[in-house]
Scaffold this motif. Structure first.
Motif, PDB file in Angstrom:
ATOM      1  N   PRO A  32       0.827  -1.207   0.000  1.00 32.18           N
ATOM      2  CA  PRO A  32       0.000   0.000   0.000  1.00 32.18           C
ATOM      3  C   PRO A  32       0.865   1.262   0.000  1.00 32.18           C
ATOM      4  N   ASN A  33       0.295   2.337  -0.495  1.00 34.84           N
ATOM      5  CA  ASN A  33       0.987   3.617  -0.559  1.00 34.84           C
ATOM      6  C   ASN A  33       0.031   4.682  -0.047  1.00 34.84           C
ATOM      7  N   LYS A  34       0.467   5.487   0.905  1.00 37.03           N
ATOM      8  CA  LYS A  34      -0.389   6.530   1.484  1.00 37.03           C
ATOM      9  C   LYS A  34      -0.877   7.527   0.447  1.00 37.03           C
ATOM     10  N   ALA A  35      -0.144   7.682  -0.651  1.00 37.89           N
ATOM     11  CA  ALA A  35      -0.499   8.668  -1.668  1.00 37.89           C
ATOM     12  C   ALA A  35      -1.679   8.230  -2.534  1.00 37.89           C
ATOM     13  N   ASP A  36      -1.992   6.941  -2.546  1.00 32.93           N
ATOM     14  CA  ASP A  36      -3.059   6.423  -3.394  1.00 32.93           C
ATOM     15  C   ASP A  36      -4.299   6.100  -2.566  1.00 32.93           C
ATOM     16  N   PRO A  37      -5.490   6.309  -3.156  1.00 37.08           N
ATOM     17  CA  PRO A  37      -6.712   5.908  -2.451  1.00 37.08           C
ATOM     18  C   PRO A  37      -6.735   4.398  -2.244  1.00 37.08           C
ATOM     19  N   ILE A  38      -7.042   3.996  -1.038  1.00 38.82           N
ATOM     20  CA  ILE A  38      -7.207   2.582  -0.700  1.00 38.82           C
ATOM     21  C   ILE A  38      -8.605   2.459  -0.105  1.00 38.82           C
ATOM     22  N   TRP A  39      -9.327   1.470  -0.577  1.00 39.72           N
ATOM     23  CA  TRP A  39     -10.680   1.214  -0.104  1.00 39.72           C
ATOM     24  C   TRP A  39     -10.702  -0.127   0.608  1.00 39.72           C
ATOM     25  N   VAL A  40     -11.445  -0.196   1.706  1.00 38.02           N
ATOM     26  CA  VAL A  40     -11.547  -1.438   2.463  1.00 38.02           C
ATOM     27  C   VAL A  40     -12.996  -1.705   2.847  1.00 38.02           C
ATOM     28  N   MET A  41     -13.230  -2.935   3.222  1.00 38.84           N
ATOM     29  CA  MET A  41     -14.473  -3.330   3.877  1.00 38.84           C
ATOM     30  C   MET A  41     -14.055  -3.962   5.196  1.00 38.84           C
ATOM     31  N   ARG A  42     -14.686  -3.478   6.256  1.00 39.99           N
ATOM     32  CA  ARG A  42     -14.357  -3.975   7.591  1.00 39.99           C
ATOM     33  C   ARG A  42     -15.606  -4.534   8.247  1.00 39.99           C
ATOM     34  N   HIS A  43     -15.377  -5.438   9.188  1.00 39.18           N
ATOM     35  CA  HIS A  43     -16.465  -5.949  10.024  1.00 39.18           C
ATOM     36  C   HIS A  43     -15.901  -6.116  11.426  1.00 39.18           C
ATOM     37  N   ASN A  44     -16.555  -5.514  12.392  1.00 38.76           N
ATOM     38  CA  ASN A  44     -16.100  -5.529  13.790  1.00 38.76           C
ATOM     39  C   ASN A  44     -14.647  -5.058  13.902  1.00 38.76           C
ATOM     40  N   GLY A  45     -14.300  -4.032  13.131  1.00 42.17           N
ATOM     41  CA  GLY A  45     -12.971  -3.434  13.186  1.00 42.17           C
ATOM     42  C   GLY A  45     -11.898  -4.182  12.412  1.00 42.17           C
ATOM     43  N   LYS A  46     -12.233  -5.335  11.858  1.00 43.89           N
ATOM     44  CA  LYS A  46     -11.257  -6.153  11.131  1.00 43.89           C
ATOM     45  C   LYS A  46     -11.430  -5.937   9.624  1.00 43.89           C
ATOM     46  N   ILE A  47     -10.318  -5.689   8.926  1.00 45.46           N
ATOM     47  CA  ILE A  47     -10.364  -5.530   7.471  1.00 45.46           C
ATOM     48  C   ILE A  47     -10.596  -6.905   6.841  1.00 45.46           C
ATOM     49  N   LEU A  48     -11.598  -6.963   5.952  1.00 47.55           N
ATOM     50  CA  LEU A  48     -11.918  -8.208   5.264  1.00 47.55           C
ATOM     51  C   LEU A  48     -11.478  -8.199   3.808  1.00 47.55           C
ATOM     52  N   TYR A  56      -2.068   7.728 -11.691  1.00 48.12           N
ATOM     53  CA  TYR A  56      -1.133   8.130 -12.737  1.00 48.12           C
ATOM     54  C   TYR A  56      -1.675   9.416 -13.335  1.00 48.12           C
ATOM     55  N   SER A  57      -1.068   9.915 -14.367  1.00 53.43           N
ATOM     56  CA  SER A  57      -1.508  11.157 -15.013  1.00 53.43           C
ATOM     57  C   SER A  57      -2.847  10.949 -15.711  1.00 53.43           C
ATOM     58  N   GLY A  58      -3.926  11.319 -15.040  1.00 52.06           N
ATOM     59  CA  GLY A  58      -5.252  11.255 -15.638  1.00 52.06           C
ATOM     60  C   GLY A  58      -5.904   9.888 -15.712  1.00 52.06           C
ATOM     61  N   VAL A  59      -5.239   8.857 -15.202  1.00 50.97           N
ATOM     62  CA  VAL A  59      -5.812   7.506 -15.172  1.00 50.97           C
ATOM     63  C   VAL A  59      -5.465   6.866 -13.836  1.00 50.97           C
ATOM     64  N   GLN A  60      -6.098   5.733 -13.566  1.00 50.36           N
ATOM     65  CA  GLN A  60      -5.758   4.994 -12.351  1.00 50.36           C
ATOM     66  C   GLN A  60      -5.758   3.506 -12.631  1.00 50.36           C
ATOM     67  N   LEU A  61      -5.012   2.794 -11.802  1.00 55.19           N
ATOM     68  CA  LEU A  61      -4.848   1.354 -11.939  1.00 55.19           C
ATOM     69  C   LEU A  61      -5.365   0.687 -10.674  1.00 55.19           C
ATOM     70  N   LEU A  62      -6.418  -0.126 -10.831  1.00 60.94           N
ATOM     71  CA  LEU A  62      -6.905  -0.916  -9.709  1.00 60.94           C
ATOM     72  C   LEU A  62      -5.868  -2.004  -9.472  1.00 60.94           C
ATOM     73  N   THR A  63      -5.331  -2.044  -8.279  1.00 62.12           N
ATOM     74  CA  THR A  63      -4.260  -2.985  -7.974  1.00 62.12           C
ATOM     75  C   THR A  63      -4.375  -3.445  -6.527  1.00 62.12           C
ATOM     76  N   ALA A  64      -3.682  -4.496  -6.217  1.00 56.98           N
ATOM     77  CA  ALA A  64      -3.603  -5.005  -4.846  1.00 56.98           C
ATOM     78  C   ALA A  64      -4.970  -5.325  -4.259  1.00 56.98           C
ATOM     79  N   MET A  65      -5.834  -5.921  -5.069  1.00 57.56           N
ATOM     80  CA  MET A  65      -7.140  -6.352  -4.574  1.00 57.56           C
ATOM     81  C   MET A  65      -6.931  -7.645  -3.807  1.00 57.56           C
ATOM     82  N   VAL A  66      -7.360  -7.669  -2.566  1.00 61.58           N
ATOM     83  CA  VAL A  66      -7.184  -8.871  -1.754  1.00 61.58           C
ATOM     84  C   VAL A  66      -8.329  -9.001  -0.751  1.00 61.58           C
ATOM     85  N   THR A  67      -8.753 -10.240  -0.551  1.00 63.88           N
ATOM     86  CA  THR A  67      -9.786 -10.566   0.424  1.00 63.88           C
ATOM     87  C   THR A  67      -9.182 -11.519   1.436  1.00 63.88           C
ATOM     88  N   GLU A  68      -9.508 -11.317   2.677  1.00 66.78           N
ATOM     89  CA  GLU A  68      -9.043 -12.192   3.751  1.00 66.78           C
ATOM     90  C   GLU A  68      -9.470 -13.620   3.384  1.00 66.78           C
TER      91      GLU A  68
END
Length: 148
Positions: A32-48, A56-68
């Motif tokens: 993860p990088n603090k400069a990029d938006p990261i989205w999560v789903m949590r339940h009872n405080g735990k990231i799932l 990037y310049s005018g585009v974005q790359l969905l990356t590092a998608m992971v599920t517990e």
């Protein structure tokens, strides 16, 4: 069966240590990088589930998608992608899907494209990944809301 899906939340900088730990545990190469938006789903405080939108310049790359691991194949990943539709639709969005995950991304509004259709900055990155032996497929987020 009644499935509960938590709300997607964009990670505030205060949560970054928790997100970093989640990635270290479940997807160490998805740094993860603090400069990029990261989205999560949590339940009872735990990231799932988590995903990063690398900017990037005018585009974005969905990356590092992971599920517990204990929540995989439950629809949670699809729910996360659909929950962040406004963020994905805000600018051209791409992903480099592991080839075995192309059906998952195809079911979630990504379309397979050829490398020549990528913006040059992404195309050069994609070629570098392929040169490392990664089995990836370039995809474009193409959500069209159907009006009944």
């Amino acid at each position: 069966m009644n499935t509960f899906y938590p709300h997607a939340e964009q990670v505030p900088s205060l949560w970054f240590p928790l997100v970093k730990k989640f990635y270290q545990e479940h997807y160490p190469s998805g740094k993860p990088n603090k400069a990029d938006p990261i989205w999560v789903m949590r339940h009872n405080g735990k990231i799932l589930c988590a995903v990063r939108l690398k900017q990037y310049s005018g585009v974005q790359l969905l990356t590092a998608m992971v599920t517990e691991p204990s929540h995989r194949k439950t629809g949670l990943g699809s729910h996360l992608i659909n929950s962040i539709h406004p963020a994905l639709n805000a600018m051209p969005s791409y992903c480099f899907a592991f080839t075995h995950l192309v059906p998952f991304y195809s079911a979630n509004h990504f379309t397979t494209i050829c490398v020549e259709m990528l913006p040059e900055e992404l195309a050069s990155r994609f070629r570098a990944y392929m040169a490392q032996g990664r089995n990836l497929t370039p995809m474009y987020y193409d959500f069209v809301k159907k009006i009944a």
